[in-house]
Scaffold this motif. Structure first.
Motif, PDB file in Angstrom:
ATOM      1  N   SER A   1      56.081  73.382  49.411  1.00 55.38           N
ATOM      2  CA  SER A   1      57.208  73.471  48.463  1.00 55.38           C
ATOM      3  C   SER A   1      58.641  72.935  48.807  1.00 55.38           C
ATOM      4  O   SER A   1      58.693  72.533  50.103  1.00 55.38           O
ATOM      5  CB  SER A   1      57.695  75.001  48.112  1.00 55.38           C
ATOM      6  N   ASP A   2      59.475  72.663  47.967  1.00 52.72           N
ATOM      7  CA  ASP A   2      60.491  71.818  48.238  1.00 52.72           C
ATOM      8  C   ASP A   2      61.662  72.727  49.143  1.00 52.72           C
ATOM      9  O   ASP A   2      61.992  73.793  48.468  1.00 52.72           O
ATOM     10  CB  ASP A   2      61.276  71.390  46.902  1.00 52.72           C
ATOM     11  N   GLN A   3      61.922  72.539  50.193  1.00 53.65           N
ATOM     12  CA  GLN A   3      62.860  73.486  51.091  1.00 53.65           C
ATOM     13  C   GLN A   3      64.062  72.808  50.927  1.00 53.65           C
ATOM     14  O   GLN A   3      64.926  73.508  51.945  1.00 53.65           O
ATOM     15  CB  GLN A   3      62.056  73.498  52.569  1.00 53.65           C
ATOM     16  N   GLY A   4      64.437  71.553  50.515  1.00 51.76           N
ATOM     17  CA  GLY A   4      65.979  71.030  50.618  1.00 51.76           C
ATOM     18  C   GLY A   4      66.308  70.254  51.897  1.00 51.76           C
ATOM     19  O   GLY A   4      67.287  70.039  52.271  1.00 51.76           O
ATOM     20  N   HIS A   5      65.201  70.288  52.726  1.00 49.47           N
ATOM     21  CA  HIS A   5      65.342  69.468  53.988  1.00 49.47           C
ATOM     22  C   HIS A   5      65.863  67.910  53.676  1.00 49.47           C
ATOM     23  O   HIS A   5      65.372  67.385  52.670  1.00 49.47           O
ATOM     24  CB  HIS A   5      64.153  69.393  54.844  1.00 49.47           C
ATOM     25  N   TYR A   6      66.781  67.357  54.772  1.00 46.75           N
ATOM     26  CA  TYR A   6      66.621  65.988  54.827  1.00 46.75           C
ATOM     27  C   TYR A   6      65.985  65.218  55.995  1.00 46.75           C
ATOM     28  O   TYR A   6      65.633  65.957  57.013  1.00 46.75           O
ATOM     29  CB  TYR A   6      68.406  65.642  55.055  1.00 46.75           C
ATOM     30  N   TYR A   7      65.604  64.056  55.556  1.00 48.50           N
ATOM     31  CA  TYR A   7      64.624  63.286  56.335  1.00 48.50           C
ATOM     32  C   TYR A   7      65.253  61.954  56.597  1.00 48.50           C
ATOM     33  O   TYR A   7      65.879  61.238  55.779  1.00 48.50           O
ATOM     34  CB  TYR A   7      63.325  63.068  55.771  1.00 48.50           C
ATOM     35  N   MET A   8      65.142  61.564  58.010  1.00 49.12           N
ATOM     36  CA  MET A   8      65.717  60.359  58.407  1.00 49.12           C
ATOM     37  C   MET A   8      64.725  59.494  59.177  1.00 49.12           C
ATOM     38  O   MET A   8      63.910  59.898  59.818  1.00 49.12           O
ATOM     39  CB  MET A   8      67.063  60.487  59.391  1.00 49.12           C
ATOM     40  N   THR A   9      64.709  58.241  58.650  1.00 51.68           N
ATOM     41  CA  THR A   9      63.782  57.341  59.374  1.00 51.68           C
ATOM     42  C   THR A   9      64.593  56.337  60.231  1.00 51.68           C
ATOM     43  O   THR A   9      65.836  56.060  59.908  1.00 51.68           O
ATOM     44  CB  THR A   9      63.011  56.497  58.276  1.00 51.68           C
ATOM     45  N   ILE A  10      64.019  56.014  61.387  1.00 57.69           N
ATOM     46  CA  ILE A  10      64.862  55.131  62.169  1.00 57.69           C
ATOM     47  C   ILE A  10      63.526  53.951  62.775  1.00 57.69           C
ATOM     48  O   ILE A  10      62.594  54.406  62.888  1.00 57.69           O
ATOM     49  CB  ILE A  10      65.421  55.752  63.381  1.00 57.69           C
ATOM     50  N   SER A  11      64.020  52.848  62.348  1.00 54.68           N
ATOM     51  CA  SER A  11      63.442  51.739  62.468  1.00 54.68           C
ATOM     52  C   SER A  11      63.043  51.175  64.034  1.00 54.68           C
ATOM     53  O   SER A  11      63.851  51.366  64.665  1.00 54.68           O
ATOM     54  CB  SER A  11      63.600  50.479  61.865  1.00 54.68           C
ATOM     55  N   SER A  12      61.826  50.911  64.397  1.00 48.79           N
ATOM     56  CA  SER A  12      61.681  50.944  65.763  1.00 48.79           C
ATOM     57  C   SER A  12      60.033  50.194  66.108  1.00 48.79           C
ATOM     58  O   SER A  12      59.663  49.632  65.178  1.00 48.79           O
ATOM     59  CB  SER A  12      61.479  52.272  66.449  1.00 48.79           C
ATOM     60  N   GLY A  13      59.560  50.178  67.418  1.00 47.26           N
ATOM     61  CA  GLY A  13      58.288  49.751  67.594  1.00 47.26           C
ATOM     62  C   GLY A  13      58.041  50.036  69.100  1.00 47.26           C
ATOM     63  O   GLY A  13      58.873  50.295  69.971  1.00 47.26           O
ATOM     64  N   ILE A  14      56.964  49.920  69.817  1.00 41.27           N
ATOM     65  CA  ILE A  14      56.269  50.209  70.872  1.00 41.27           C
ATOM     66  C   ILE A  14      56.019  48.712  71.397  1.00 41.27           C
ATOM     67  O   ILE A  14      54.975  47.939  70.939  1.00 41.27           O
ATOM     68  CB  ILE A  14      55.216  51.261  70.952  1.00 41.27           C
ATOM     69  N   ARG A  15      56.696  48.300  72.533  1.00 42.60           N
ATOM     70  CA  ARG A  15      56.159  47.373  73.263  1.00 42.60           C
ATOM     71  C   ARG A  15      54.761  46.905  73.411  1.00 42.60           C
ATOM     72  O   ARG A  15      54.062  47.955  74.136  1.00 42.60           O
ATOM     73  CB  ARG A  15      56.872  47.172  74.479  1.00 42.60           C
ATOM     74  N   ASP A  16      54.432  45.876  73.003  1.00 42.24           N
ATOM     75  CA  ASP A  16      52.899  45.239  73.162  1.00 42.24           C
ATOM     76  C   ASP A  16      51.885  46.239  72.336  1.00 42.24           C
ATOM     77  O   ASP A  16      50.583  45.918  72.734  1.00 42.24           O
ATOM     78  CB  ASP A  16      52.360  45.414  74.616  1.00 42.24           C
ATOM     79  N   VAL A  17      52.421  47.124  71.486  1.00 42.75           N
ATOM     80  CA  VAL A  17      51.484  47.779  70.706  1.00 42.75           C
ATOM     81  C   VAL A  17      51.559  47.660  69.377  1.00 42.75           C
ATOM     82  O   VAL A  17      50.748  47.093  68.388  1.00 42.75           O
ATOM     83  CB  VAL A  17      51.608  49.338  70.950  1.00 42.75           C
ATOM     84  N   GLY A  18      52.767  47.776  68.852  1.00 46.31           N
ATOM     85  CA  GLY A  18      53.160  47.580  67.309  1.00 46.31           C
ATOM     86  C   GLY A  18      54.410  48.214  66.734  1.00 46.31           C
ATOM     87  O   GLY A  18      55.065  48.991  67.400  1.00 46.31           O
ATOM     88  N   PRO A  19      54.748  48.028  65.398  1.00 53.23           N
ATOM     89  CA  PRO A  19      56.024  48.513  64.940  1.00 53.23           C
ATOM     90  C   PRO A  19      55.749  50.166  64.613  1.00 53.23           C
ATOM     91  O   PRO A  19      54.688  50.520  64.413  1.00 53.23           O
ATOM     92  CB  PRO A  19      56.221  47.845  63.570  1.00 53.23           C
ATOM     93  N   ARG A  20      56.891  50.748  64.638  1.00 56.86           N
ATOM     94  CA  ARG A  20      56.781  52.176  64.241  1.00 56.86           C
ATOM     95  C   ARG A  20      57.917  52.647  63.426  1.00 56.86           C
ATOM     96  O   ARG A  20      59.224  52.082  63.549  1.00 56.86           O
ATOM     97  CB  ARG A  20      56.916  52.921  65.578  1.00 56.86           C
ATOM     98  N   LEU A  21      57.715  53.323  62.383  1.00 57.54           N
ATOM     99  CA  LEU A  21      58.933  53.987  61.731  1.00 57.54           C
ATOM    100  C   LEU A  21      59.035  55.610  62.081  1.00 57.54           C
ATOM    101  O   LEU A  21      57.921  56.146  61.668  1.00 57.54           O
ATOM    102  CB  LEU A  21      58.737  53.942  60.070  1.00 57.54           C
ATOM    103  N   LEU A  22      59.955  55.866  62.671  1.00 55.37           N
ATOM    104  CA  LEU A  22      60.087  57.303  63.421  1.00 55.37           C
ATOM    105  C   LEU A  22      60.886  58.279  62.420  1.00 55.37           C
ATOM    106  O   LEU A  22      61.733  57.653  61.632  1.00 55.37           O
ATOM    107  CB  LEU A  22      60.721  57.255  64.527  1.00 55.37           C
TER     108      LEU A  22
END
Length: 639
Positions: free
Chosen positions: A214-235
């Motif tokens: 259900s909708d709990q009213g949380h806020y969510y934040m993404t931070i753009s990133s990546g892991i070296r020699d592995v690939g991009p990540r969105l945290l």
């Protein structure tokens, strides 16, 4: 309408002289008005890049757009935030003035020692920071930078990037930094990251429903990133509505291998590191106007390090659609089901906000210059922002799978709908309706429909302009190509063409002859674009017509095709009479509904045409603009 050149350029006697001019030897700002766009958002002068913290404030009924800027320089560095506000996202007013450094709202190290080397991209919302700080009207969360260099393919210095918060008590005009910054000091333990920046935060009921039912009213934040020699990540991180100073890491929302692509021809590359990422939900509204609604999850990603033959830059602006899957009690991942290119040109760092006034999602993007730094001090500025773009769910029914193109993975989801047809859905992109405000007191030309059946390089429209909006529909037979020629000189030596090739399914912007100045970028831009065929009845099919919406703003060319394929870039004609426009045809083609509005209004009516600033001469003296900004901030506080 002719481009006016500085007097020393008007004395040139012939083309050869013009082509031999060394723009690097010209005085600072001497070409400031020559190629500068007028009706696009831009800093008053100097270097600018990412759009930051766009929002609508329902209290003041103002739209705000912040942006990265380095006053008094034409290259990146000492990144601050400039600021302008608007009532319609078309006409803007600098906050507080275009002069000097008055338009700078956040500056390196001012009020936050963790941002001493830069205030990188971030997000804003018209909400209080916490239940203990209720009198703030707008908050911003941004990446504070204290060590450089930062590069996805170089060594990463610990705590070079942290996430900080500031609060405004006057409707976003000034900000006070949170006393306990940074609110996030370092990325998750154990990650050999390629970057950790560009926070974007909003309430997100769809994620709440996946995690909690259900909708709990949380806020969510993404931070753009990546892991070296592995690939991009969105945290992804989570906070309660009562405290946006306290965030909990949930896990990677998007994880892909390096240089991943769903379909290289159609989807671009996700590279090795993400930047300026946005995750958002769009509602697919019932076509019949009923209450039946479907929610789709999308993300836009700036990607670094991608390798593809279809894009001259290793930086892509892409979008993905995905399904959210709960992977443990407190986290979820986004599984990619569709992926496309958000802009095939030079636009990067797309950033968005939810416009509560009109119930829509709006994007801005940074359009890089294409001069390859040649003569940049004579320009006196570097970069602009796209027109505001609305994104939406585009639905096509009864699509016939011609050449099996839409059965491939790509920028669409496909559902069989009977009789061998499909319902095809994709991300729609169009300029906001308010662009019509630019037409106030403009000139207007409507052209009669014309059919051609022979190859013709140039059919003049008998009008000349470097400042216009155009709408057109083109019916192109299968083996033909057709489009428009822009900014053509009277001698035919300079011109830019936009054509569509239905065989290769490409929209092609050819800049080979766009300027006699060879140091500029003359790269041809290709955008993959198919025209869909739909079943009208059991015996009749109909192919989609090419629908173009084009904006030429002096050097900045922004193109929308069928409200789903977009490109923006620059062209810099060297001849003062390179303003003619016309058709270009090869085969059986019909042009119809061609409408042109020209002499469009200026986006910043309160600025003079020359809003340049004296550029810093010594490249090692970057302390001087920094001190000037510091003095301006002290004066504002004392006022």
């Amino acid at each position: 309408m002719f481009v006016q050149y500085p007097t020393y350029l008007n004395t040139l006697e012939n083309i050869q002289d013009l082509s031999r001019i060394n723009l690097t030897s010209l005085p600072d700002n001497s070409l400031f008005a020559l190629w500068r766009p007028a009706y696009h958002f831009a800093s008053p002068n100097s270097w600018m890049n990412d759009p930051c913290g766009p929002l609508y404030d329902p209290v003041t009924q103002n739209y705000h757009l912040y942006y990265q800027v380095q006053p008094a320089y034409v290259q990146w560095g000492n990144i601050s935030w400039g600021h302008a506000k608007s009532k319609d996202m078309i006409f803007w007013e600098d906050v507080t003035s275009w002069q000097g450094y008055d338009y700078v709202t956040l500056a390196p190290g001012i009020g936050n020692k963790y941002s001493i080397l830069g205030v990188f991209t971030g997000a804003t919302l018209p909400v209080p920071a916490s239940s203990n700080i209720t009198n703030s009207t707008i908050i911003v969360i941004y990446t504070s930078v204290q060590y450089l260099p930062i590069s996805w393919n170089g060594p990463y210095i610990k705590e070079s990037e942290t996430q900080s918060l500031a609060m405004s008590y006057d409707g976003g005009i000034t900000y006070q930094h949170y006393v306990n910054n940074p609110i996030l000091r370092s990325p998750p333990e154990g990650m050999d990251i390629t970057g950790w920046r560009d926070p974007k935060f909003e309430q997100w009921s769809e994620m709440d429903i996946v995690l909690y039912g259900s909708d709990q009213g949380h806020y969510y934040m993404t931070i753009s990133s990546g892991i070296r020699d592995v690939g991009p990540r969105l945290l992804i991180y989570q906070a309660s509505a009562n405290d946006l100073t306290n965030w909990t890491y949930l896990g990677p929302l998007i994880s892909v291998p390096g240089n991943y692509t769903l379909n290289e021809q159609w989807s671009g590359s996700l590279g090795y590191n993400f930047e300026v990422s946005n995750v958002f939900s769009l509602v697919e509204k019932a076509i019949d106007g009923g209450d039946n609604q479907t929610v789709h999850i999308f993300a836009t990603l700036g990607t670094e390090g991608g390798n593809t033959t279809l894009h001259p830059s290793p930086q892509w602006s892409v979008w993905i659609q995905g399904d959210l899957t709960k992977i443990k009690n407190t986290s979820a991942t986004m599984n990619i089901i569709a992926s496309g290119v958000a802009d095939w040109g030079d636009t990067y760092a797309l950033n968005s906000f939810y416009d509560s006034k009109q119930d829509r999602r709006i994007f801005y993007g940074w359009v890089k210059e294409a001069h390859r730094n040649y003569g940049q001090r004579a320009f006196g500025y570097n970069g602009q922002i796209t027109l505001p773009r609305e994104v939406f769910v585009q639905v096509y029914k009864n699509v016939v799978n011609i050449h099996e193109s839409i059965s491939q993975p790509g920028p669409w989801t496909v559902i069989p709908s009977g009789q061998g047809t499909y319902t095809c859905k994709t991300l729609g992109i169009r300029p906001i309706n308010e662009v019509i405000n630019l037409r106030q007191n403009s000139s207007y030309l409507a052209l009669m429909s014309q059919t051609f059946d022979q190859a013709t390089d140039f059919v003049s429209l008998n009008m000349s302009s470097s400042n216009f909006e155009m709408k057109a529909t083109i019916n192109i037979s299968q083996n033909a190509t057709a489009g428009f020629t822009f900014r053509r000189s009277s001698n035919g030596l300079e011109y830019t063409t936009l054509i569509y090739d239905p065989v290769s399914e490409h929209l092609v912007l050819n800049r080979t002859y766009s300027s006699l100045i060879k140091a500029f970028d003359h790269t041809i831009i290709y955008a993959k674009h198919t025209l869909l065929t739909t079943l009208i009845d059991e015996n009749t099919t109909q192919k989609e017509l090419l629908s173009l919406h084009i904006f030429l703003d002096n050097s900045l060319l922004e193109i929308y095709a069928n409200n789903r394929t977009v490109m923006a870039t620059h062209i810099y004609p060297a001849l003062s009479d390179s303003v003619d426009m016309g058709y270009t045809i090869d085969g059986l083609v019909t042009f119809s509904h061609v409408s042109i509005w020209y002499n469009l209004k200026n986006a910043f009516p309160h600025r003079p045409l020359n809003s340049s600033i004296a550029l810093v001469v010594d490249s090692n003296s970057r302390i001087f603009p920094f001190l000037n900004i510091f003095i301006v901030f002290i004066c504002k506080r004392l006022a």
